[in-house]
Scaffold this active site. Sequence first.
Site, short mmCIF file in Angstrom:
data_model
loop_
_atom_site.label_atom_id
_atom_site.label_comp_id
_atom_site.label_asym_id
_atom_site.label_seq_id
_atom_site.Cartn_x
_atom_site.Cartn_y
_atom_site.Cartn_z
N SER A 143 -9.67 -4.92 3.10
CA SER A 143 -9.83 -4.14 1.87
C SER A 143 -11.28 -4.23 1.42
CB SER A 143 -8.94 -4.71 0.76
OG SER A 143 -9.25 -4.10 -0.49
N TYR A 157 -6.04 -11.76 -4.18
CA TYR A 157 -5.86 -10.70 -3.18
C TYR A 157 -7.19 -10.45 -2.44
CZ TYR A 157 -5.50 -5.85 -1.49
OH TYR A 157 -5.54 -4.71 -0.73
P1 NAP Z 1 2.27 -0.29 -0.03
O1 NAP Z 1 2.39 1.17 -0.23
O2 NAP Z 1 2.63 -1.21 -1.16
O3 NAP Z 1 3.14 -0.69 1.26
C1 NAP Z 1 3.21 -2.03 1.65
C2 NAP Z 1 3.99 -2.13 2.93
O4 NAP Z 1 3.99 -3.52 3.35
C3 NAP Z 1 5.45 -1.74 2.79
O5 NAP Z 1 5.85 -1.11 3.98
C4 NAP Z 1 6.16 -3.09 2.64
O6 NAP Z 1 7.50 -3.08 3.12
C5 NAP Z 1 5.32 -3.94 3.56
N1 NAP Z 1 5.42 -5.36 3.32
C6 NAP Z 1 5.12 -6.05 2.19
N2 NAP Z 1 5.34 -7.36 2.36
C7 NAP Z 1 5.78 -7.50 3.64
C8 NAP Z 1 6.18 -8.61 4.43
N3 NAP Z 1 6.17 -9.86 3.94
N4 NAP Z 1 6.62 -8.39 5.69
C9 NAP Z 1 6.64 -7.13 6.20
N5 NAP Z 1 6.27 -6.04 5.50
C10 NAP Z 1 5.85 -6.24 4.24
O7 NAP Z 1 0.79 -0.72 0.41
P2 NAP Z 1 -0.45 0.14 0.97
O8 NAP Z 1 -1.29 0.52 -0.17
O9 NAP Z 1 -0.03 1.13 1.97
O10 NAP Z 1 -1.25 -1.07 1.69
C11 NAP Z 1 -1.21 -1.29 3.07
C12 NAP Z 1 -2.34 -2.24 3.39
O11 NAP Z 1 -3.57 -1.65 2.97
C13 NAP Z 1 -2.25 -3.59 2.68
O12 NAP Z 1 -2.68 -4.63 3.54
C14 NAP Z 1 -3.22 -3.43 1.52
O13 NAP Z 1 -3.73 -4.67 1.09
C15 NAP Z 1 -4.28 -2.57 2.17
N6 NAP Z 1 -5.12 -1.85 1.21
C16 NAP Z 1 -4.60 -0.91 0.38
C17 NAP Z 1 -5.44 -0.27 -0.51
C18 NAP Z 1 -4.94 0.80 -1.47
O14 NAP Z 1 -5.71 1.21 -2.36
N7 NAP Z 1 -3.72 1.26 -1.35
C19 NAP Z 1 -6.79 -0.59 -0.56
C20 NAP Z 1 -7.28 -1.56 0.30
C21 NAP Z 1 -6.43 -2.17 1.19
P3 NAP Z 1 8.73 -2.72 2.13
O15 NAP Z 1 8.55 -1.27 1.73
O16 NAP Z 1 9.94 -2.94 2.95
O17 NAP Z 1 8.61 -3.67 0.96
#
Ligand code: NAP
Length: 248
Positions: A143, A157
């Site tokens: 991130s 985080y």
């Molecule tokens: P999201 O929409 O909240 O989705 C999170 C995903 O991770 C879901 O599929 C969830 O599964 C799964 N998950 C959570 N805990 C888990 C575990 N213990 N074991 C297996 N699966 C798990 O998040 P996102 O925004 O797409 O983020 C994806 C990645 O990008 C993350 O690493 C996040 O830190 C990174 N990121 C996101 C942003 C942003 O602005 N969105 C920015 C920088 C980095 P369930 O649906 O089954 O709970």
Amino acid sequence: MRQIVIVTGASRGIGAATATRAAARGYAVCVNYLRSRGAAERVVTDIRAAGGQAEAVQADVASDADVARLFETCTARLGTPTALVNNAGILETQMRIDEMDAARWQRVFATNVLGSFLCAREAVRRMSTRHGGAGGAIVNVSSGASRLGSPGEYVDYAASKGAIDTLTIGLAREVAAEGIRVNAVRPGFIYTDIHASGGEPGRVDRVKTSVPMQRGGRADEVAAAILWLLSDDASYSTGTFIDVMGGK
Ligand code: NAP
């Protein structure tokens, strides 16, 4: 050789976009999720409807036993994984460090750091030529928070993503001569459900004016960078980062 990718946290957001794009590129995709079975099954259904191959596998990436089962199930249903996207990640309610408790830090580090290490270890055990594997590629989803620190919101985080950056550099060098490339993407403010976990579903729209491009990003824009790093087009890149942050 058929490419087989495990995408952790692929039921929604960046993981789902990555799974869908990987399938369109010809990968067989293992769609991991924690709780959202219905959403993960929909990702799989959509991939199959488009002619692709996918399987949904529930596993908590923070659990050693679950991660072993995830890789075994992928191998049994699709074949030995040739690629891994360490995408599953969580954050918790926005607050200062002096308001946080230790249980929260254990949850955040368990999923974001331990989970990525466990999956990376299982991938190396199968992909490394040292272990008789055919090589492969790993992309870690870090991130922009690792550079910015997320003050007043979630320094825990941000620090967990700092660990992912270091994992990327160290593991890349460790296995570079064993046929495995390890890279990372650093997304900025992306429209997904993760911001609701922080207590502010509309966060991207609040902060987007701080982005040089003056907008939030889309999950498929991050997925595009991930797929490039996985691909042979990135064959001489390892231990590197692509910031997908609109210039921030
Ligand atoms: P999201 O929409 O909240 O989705 C999170 C995903 O991770 C879901 O599929 C969830 O599964 C799964 N998950 C959570 N805990 C888990 C575990 N213990 N074991 C297996 N699966 C798990 O998040 P996102 O925004 O797409 O983020 C994806 C990645 O990008 C993350 O690493 C996040 O830190 C990174 N990121 C996101 C942003 C942003 O602005 N969105 C920015 C920088 C980095 P369930 O649906 O089954 O709970």
